[in-house]
Enzyme design. Structure first.
Site, PDB file in Angstrom:
ATOM      1  CG  ASN A 386      -1.938   1.022   1.023  1.00 41.70           C
ATOM      2  OD1 ASN A 386      -3.290   0.851   0.110  1.00 41.70           O
ATOM      3  ND2 ASN A 386      -2.088   2.621   2.085  1.00 41.70           N
ATOM      4  CG  ASP A 387       1.235   2.919   3.741  1.00 47.45           C
ATOM      5  OD1 ASP A 387       0.239   4.430   3.393  1.00 47.45           O
ATOM      6  OD2 ASP A 387       1.652   1.843   3.799  1.00 47.45           O
TER       7      ASP A 387
END
Length: 463
Positions: A386-387
């Site tokens: 994700n990040d």
């Protein structure tokens, strides 16, 4: 020096290079197994040498402690790879508790015997403070990594001031005891303040920073071991603790660099407390795809870069990923794996998972090496990351991850992103990649989704 003491010193002398070689060999996949063997050998020599000391007059309590340790250690060693980060936090907590208990025992023993010199008291104070804050810090980190405690930063006005006032008071009381060790009322207060400081140190740290925090805690545990070595007058413990502390600190600096953030920002910046955008995620739409769509894109691609994240670990999808790798390479597709330095929830998390599935290590490419190739990549397959692939790190100055180096998945021709839902990642930050025009979402458990894609590739079906 007796013959037993001589043998013990020889054991210590042999153990020290074993620990050094263990760290050295761990840096290369080809020598990693040798590293484990060297570390185990060094520890056996260290324990064996300690048991030869003549002042050990009975082995009853040692045997009881060893039995308890084995009973606890076996189940801890059998945790799934997804639980290794929190188990690492627990191990650091145990190390901190051990240092704190040794320091406490030595303080009261030497106080009663009148042998508490200023140097001994200074080292004990340092050992107890570092050990106790590592103990509660490790427990807090384990709780956050296991999501038993909120992964969002818990902040309040003046938190850093409060934390450092507690630490300063503990250090001040330690200094007072150096001057007058008989003021025993201060010692329990030092322990209590250090334990509280460990909790307050980890509480405001967001989930995305936990891999770095684990490295810092490793460094603290090593420093407490150094202090314990001075207390016990054990040269090997000093050397091993120094290696542990230095390696943990260096790794922390490397990871901070990978996130383009300072050490102080990681420890005191409450990362993850701010959302990247004022837009509401459900007001935007994403494009989804089926396993059959994904299989067609992947088999027709010239090159595929697979970007793993914690979602792959949770789903235990690494073996399905290996099946997909085999099927695509069999069809002439160039498949690589891009691993971000802080992917997962502990240093090297993704590397360990991929190694377990026997992914060839030469197929793993570091972020700085893969990014120049991303504009020519046909398909970027993001599995639970994700990040570390969020374009907001490059474009949104208000984002807490702004400036953090990411894997440039969005620059590939097509992005396939596997995710259970549209919920934000561990840092609590919405991912702009999912809404990009070239991104297709595959919703579901990563293991199931990859399995369906493999079936579609082999012609066994899919949906």
């Amino acid at each position: 020096m007796t013959s037993a003491e001589t043998i013990a010193e020889i054991c210590y002398l042999a153990a020290a290079p074993c620990f050094i070689l263990a760290l050295r060999w761990m840096s290369q996949p080809e020598t990693a197994r040798r590293s484990v063997a060297a570390g185990v050998t060094g520890m056996l020599l260290a324990v064996g040498g300690t048991l030869l000391h003549p002042e050990i007059v009975t082995y009853k309590w040692i045997a009881i402690a060893a039995a308890a340790g084995i009973a606890l250690g076996i189940p801890l060693a059998r945790v799934p790879l997804t639980a290794v980060p929190e188990r690492t936090g627990l191990s650091q907590a145990f190390g901190g508790f051990a240092a704190g208990l040794v320091g406490t025992a030595k303080y009261y023993l030497w106080l009663g015997e009148g042998q508490l010199t200023s140097f001994r008291m200074a080292v004990i104070a340092l050992e107890v403070i570092l050990g106790c804050l590592t103990a509660t810090g490790g427990l807090m980190a384990a709780g956050k990594l296991a999501e038993k405690i909120t992964t969002r930063p818990v902040t309040y006005a003046g938190q850093n001031i409060v934390s450092f006032v507690l630490l300063a008071v503990a250090a001040g009381l330690g200094g007072w005891l150096v001057i007058d060790p008989t003021q025993s009322w201060a010692f329990p207060i030092i322990i209590a303040l250090a334990l509280i400081f460990g909790v307050l140190l980890i509480l405001p740290i967001g989930g995305a920073d936990m891999p770095t925090v684990i490295s810092f805690l490793n460094s603290y545990a090593g420093l407490s071991a150094v202090a314990m070595g001075f207390v016990l007058e054990n040269k090997l413990l000093i050397a091993a603790g120094a290696l542990d502390g230095a390696s943990g600190f260096v790794l922390s600096l490397i990871m901070c660099k990978a996130m383009n953030r300072s050490v102080t920002n990681v420890l005191f910046g409450a990362f993850g407390s701010v959302q990247t955008s004022t837009r509401v995620a459900d007001q935007r739409t994403v494009k989804s795809a089926t396993a059959t769509d994904a299989a067609e894109l992947l088999t027709n691609a010239d090159s595929v870069v697979i970007i793993p994240g914690y979602g792959m670990a949770v789903a235990q999808a690494q073996h399905r990923v290996r099946d997909l790798y085999d099927q695509l390479t069999k069809r002439g597709v160039d498949v690589k794996f891009a691993v971000h330095p802080v992917a997962g929830r502990m240093p090297g998390h993704m590397n360990v998972l991929l190694a377990e599935a026997d992914i060839p290590y030469d197929r793993l490419v570091e972020m700085d090496d893969i990014n120049p190739e991303m504009p020519q990549v046909s398909v970027a397959l993001v599995i639970g990351a994700n990040d570390v692939v969020n374009p907001a790190a490059r474009t949104d100055e208000k984002s807490p991850i702004y400036g953090m180096p990411i894997i440039d998945a969005d620059k590939s021709h097509t992005v396939l992103a596997i995710k259970r839902s549209m919920n934000p990642g561990f840092a609590g930050i919405d991912n702009e990649l999912y809404y990009a025009n070239n991104t297709l979402m595959l919703f579901g458990d990563a293991k199931q989704v990859i399995g369906d894609v493999v079936k579609a590739v082999t012609g066994e079906g899919g949906h």
